[in-house]
Design a protein around this motif. Structure first.
Motif, short mmCIF file in Angstrom:
data_model
loop_
_atom_site.label_atom_id
_atom_site.label_comp_id
_atom_site.label_asym_id
_atom_site.label_seq_id
_atom_site.Cartn_x
_atom_site.Cartn_y
_atom_site.Cartn_z
N TYR A 189 0.83 -1.21 0.00
CA TYR A 189 0.00 0.00 0.00
C TYR A 189 0.86 1.26 0.00
O TYR A 189 0.33 2.36 0.13
N ILE A 225 3.01 1.84 -2.51
CA ILE A 225 3.37 2.13 -3.90
C ILE A 225 2.17 2.78 -4.59
O ILE A 225 1.03 2.62 -4.17
N GLY A 226 2.47 3.55 -5.61
CA GLY A 226 1.42 4.27 -6.31
C GLY A 226 1.01 3.57 -7.60
O GLY A 226 1.40 2.42 -7.84
N PRO A 227 0.23 4.27 -8.40
CA PRO A 227 -0.25 3.67 -9.65
C PRO A 227 0.89 3.22 -10.58
O PRO A 227 0.68 2.33 -11.40
N LYS A 252 3.39 1.65 -9.57
CA LYS A 252 3.92 0.47 -8.88
C LYS A 252 5.26 0.72 -8.20
O LYS A 252 6.00 -0.22 -7.90
N ARG A 292 -4.95 23.71 -8.09
CA ARG A 292 -6.06 22.77 -7.96
C ARG A 292 -6.91 23.12 -6.74
O ARG A 292 -6.38 23.30 -5.65
N ARG A 312 -8.20 16.32 5.10
CA ARG A 312 -9.06 15.29 5.68
C ARG A 312 -8.64 15.05 7.12
O ARG A 312 -7.50 15.33 7.50
N GLU A 355 -0.06 16.42 -5.86
CA GLU A 355 -1.33 16.13 -6.53
C GLU A 355 -1.45 16.91 -7.85
O GLU A 355 -2.08 16.44 -8.79
N GLU A 363 -7.42 2.73 8.84
CA GLU A 363 -6.75 2.54 7.56
C GLU A 363 -5.43 1.78 7.73
O GLU A 363 -5.10 0.91 6.93
N ASN A 394 -4.63 -1.73 6.07
CA ASN A 394 -3.45 -1.86 5.21
C ASN A 394 -2.58 -3.03 5.65
O ASN A 394 -2.06 -3.78 4.83
N ALA A 451 -13.09 14.68 -2.63
CA ALA A 451 -12.77 14.17 -3.97
C ALA A 451 -11.59 13.21 -3.88
O ALA A 451 -10.70 13.39 -3.05
N PRO A 452 -11.59 12.19 -4.71
CA PRO A 452 -10.44 11.28 -4.72
C PRO A 452 -9.17 12.05 -5.11
O PRO A 452 -9.21 12.94 -5.95
N ARG A 453 -8.09 11.69 -4.47
CA ARG A 453 -6.80 12.28 -4.82
C ARG A 453 -6.03 11.27 -5.65
O ARG A 453 -6.28 10.07 -5.57
N TRP A 454 -5.08 11.77 -6.38
CA TRP A 454 -4.18 10.89 -7.12
C TRP A 454 -3.54 9.90 -6.16
O TRP A 454 -3.40 8.71 -6.44
N SER A 455 -3.19 10.36 -4.98
CA SER A 455 -2.49 9.50 -4.01
C SER A 455 -3.42 8.44 -3.42
O SER A 455 -2.96 7.58 -2.68
N ASP A 456 -4.71 8.52 -3.72
CA ASP A 456 -5.62 7.47 -3.25
C ASP A 456 -5.56 6.23 -4.13
O ASP A 456 -6.08 5.18 -3.77
N MET A 457 -4.94 6.37 -5.29
CA MET A 457 -4.88 5.25 -6.24
C MET A 457 -3.83 4.24 -5.81
O MET A 457 -2.73 4.62 -5.39
N ASP A 458 -4.15 2.98 -5.95
CA ASP A 458 -3.17 1.96 -5.60
C ASP A 458 -2.48 1.44 -6.87
O ASP A 458 -2.66 1.99 -7.96
N ALA A 459 -1.70 0.39 -6.70
CA ALA A 459 -0.90 -0.13 -7.81
C ALA A 459 -1.76 -0.69 -8.93
O ALA A 459 -1.30 -0.87 -10.05
N GLN A 474 -4.15 0.92 -10.05
CA GLN A 474 -4.72 2.14 -10.61
C GLN A 474 -6.20 2.26 -10.30
O GLN A 474 -7.00 2.71 -11.12
N TRP A 476 -12.36 7.09 3.68
CA TRP A 476 -13.28 8.18 3.31
C TRP A 476 -14.53 8.13 4.16
O TRP A 476 -15.04 9.15 4.61
#
Lengths: 312, 312
Positions: free
Chosen positions: A123, A125-127, A129, A279, A285, A306, B134, B138, B283-291, B293, B303
């Motif tokens: 958890y 790593i990002g999109p 990987k 942005r 949060r 972001e 969380e 995780n 709103a979802p953040r880019w950093s909310d995305m996992d590997a 995507q 959330w």
């Protein structure tokens, strides 16, 4: 126990003597203004994947005497898990169960360097990987805090020494520069070294290097500057002599990033025109709050990134 | 090496036989609707600090034949770090450097249970100075993924088996129930056990218990139900026989939470009136995305808890 050996590894050729830099005073701190916040600002989104952030620190005032008066015998206890216990475990070679000091860190190089290994988790790593910048900065923070806690001078709270806790003083970061050559993947083991040095008369520099545990190559270098703030008055202050005496024995004249590679140019102020491009809708949060009930520098970096995630 | 011993610890009195539950079919899955998303919904914010979440799964259709046709010889490689390598390390008792398998996990109880320890890190605790939900989720995820990766049946991606990867199948969670008795603090060591069992004909149950490493007390229990989805068609499907053959040898008839303690009541639909009270601006953040995507179940929980943080 071979696992706990102190190793003076020959990494010095990769690092730098910092004596010139040490002669400088507070980095980028303007002593004539009043403290408002410690929100950092990022200096653009470089495609080199190098992150430079400066805090918008204002208001350096002498409050040492105020602090002196405020020393009131707060109970200062050790950190919850490190310190002496870690040393005790090292001595015990007959442990039958998993030794959790392996999950923590240890001193190397005559106790000047604190070293801790981490496995990059799924958890973290990002999109793309690979470990995110937030992950890297969290691991740097964790190593730094464990360094202080294990040093024997740790007080209450996050990274403060005992003498600081007695005076209600905390560290605030004014500048951090992270230079990433390679981002790790899930399951990779990274080994983080950290050490501290003086930064001018009233600052402390903390450096880190991250190595890939398998290749032993340095994959990230980072340097940061910290000053002391009174957590009640929110004003910066000089480092009290008692605190200096605590931290100076750990000072190591070595730089993770050569002084000439550190970009000291001032960050441009946000103009109305640029502000239009910012942005919106990125509200803090509850989960952004840390144990100090505030949003720390790592979260700010995450927010900043972001807007330029495509490059990170 | 004593550290790697397989220990059949006498924890069974705290756990439950799950044979009755096993007779039930898919939990809460309605086979007549089409898949839209796997967004979970929380069943209120209980002051008991017990979290129950069900995914809004729709659209159970038979796509096994479609999957059968789509098997196309994708290259399936092992996980980046576990599997065989872990076993190799266990055999080598002459290692001179920190053994990073201690940072990973190991099988216990005749390979039916996978166990991994974690130190709660400084950035994993919230404003109340304890591990956040969380964080717990995780760590549960990390342990589950390492379990699959270490089992020898792991394929590409997060938790999928080889036979699943060949068919472009992934696990999706339909239900998770986390019951926390005590939240850990920074520096606490937690030991997580996880195992799997059947859940009806086409689901898998995954349970966890978290123990405080020092007291050995169970501080958290969790159970979850997973079904298989085709990642291209986004449709649920039956578990192919080949996948069953991979996972069945690991099935353990033991329940972390007694069946009678599991709240199976349906979550009420969101009404217009209630929707008015929902927090906006999240709103979802880019950093909310996992590997993968995508935003995984842990982020959704985070959330959801934003609206009731005072109780968590």
């Amino acid at each position: 126990m071979a696992l706990m050996q102190n190793v003076g590894l020959p990494y010095s050729e990769d690092l730098y003597n910092y004596s010139d830099q040490k002669k400088k005073d507070f980095f980028g701190i303007n002593p004539s203004q009043s403290v408002s916040s410690c929100a950092p600002r990022i200096n653009g989104c470089s495609s080199r994947r190098s992150l430079k952030v400066s805090a918008n620190i204002k208001g350096y005032k002498k409050v040492e005497t105020i602090n002196g008066k405020k020393v009131n015998g707060i109970h200062v206890e050790g950190m919850p898990f490190l310190g002496q216990r870690n040393t005790d475990l090292i001595k015990d070679s007959s442990i039958e169960e998993p030794n959790h000091e392996y999950l923590l860190g240890r001193f190397v190089e005559d106790r000047f360097v604190y070293r801790q290994s981490f496995v990059i988790r799924s958890y973290e790593i990002g999109p793309d990987k690979t470990a995110t910048m937030e992950t890297l900065m969290n691991l740097l923070q964790e190593t730094a805090l464990n360094h202080v806690a294990s040093s024997g001078v740790g007080g209450n709270g996050f990274g403060a020494t005992r003498e600081m806790s007695l005076r209600k003083l905390i560290w605030v970061v004014t500048r951090i520069h992270v230079q990433v050559d390679k981002y790790s993947s899930w399951g990779d083991v990274v080994e983080i070294d950290t050490w501290v040095d003086a930064a001018g008369k009233n600052g402390m520099r903390r450096d880190w290097i991250i190595r890939d545990y398998n290749t032993h190559k340095i994959i990230t270098r980072a340097t940061s500057t910290w000053v002391i703030m009174n957590r009640e008055t929110r004003r910066l202050c000089k480092i009290p002599d008692e605190v200096k005496r605590e931290v100076q024995p750990f000072y190591l004249n070595r730089a993770a990033i050569a002084a000439e590679d550190i970009d000291i140019e001032k960050i441009e102020k946000v103009t109305d025109e640029f502000a239009e491009k910012i942005r919106t809708g990125l509200a803090p949060r509850w989960s952004d709050m840390d144990a100090n009930q505030h949003v720390n520098n790592v979260k700010y970096i995450g927010w900043i990134l972001e807007v330029c995630h495509a490059k990170y």
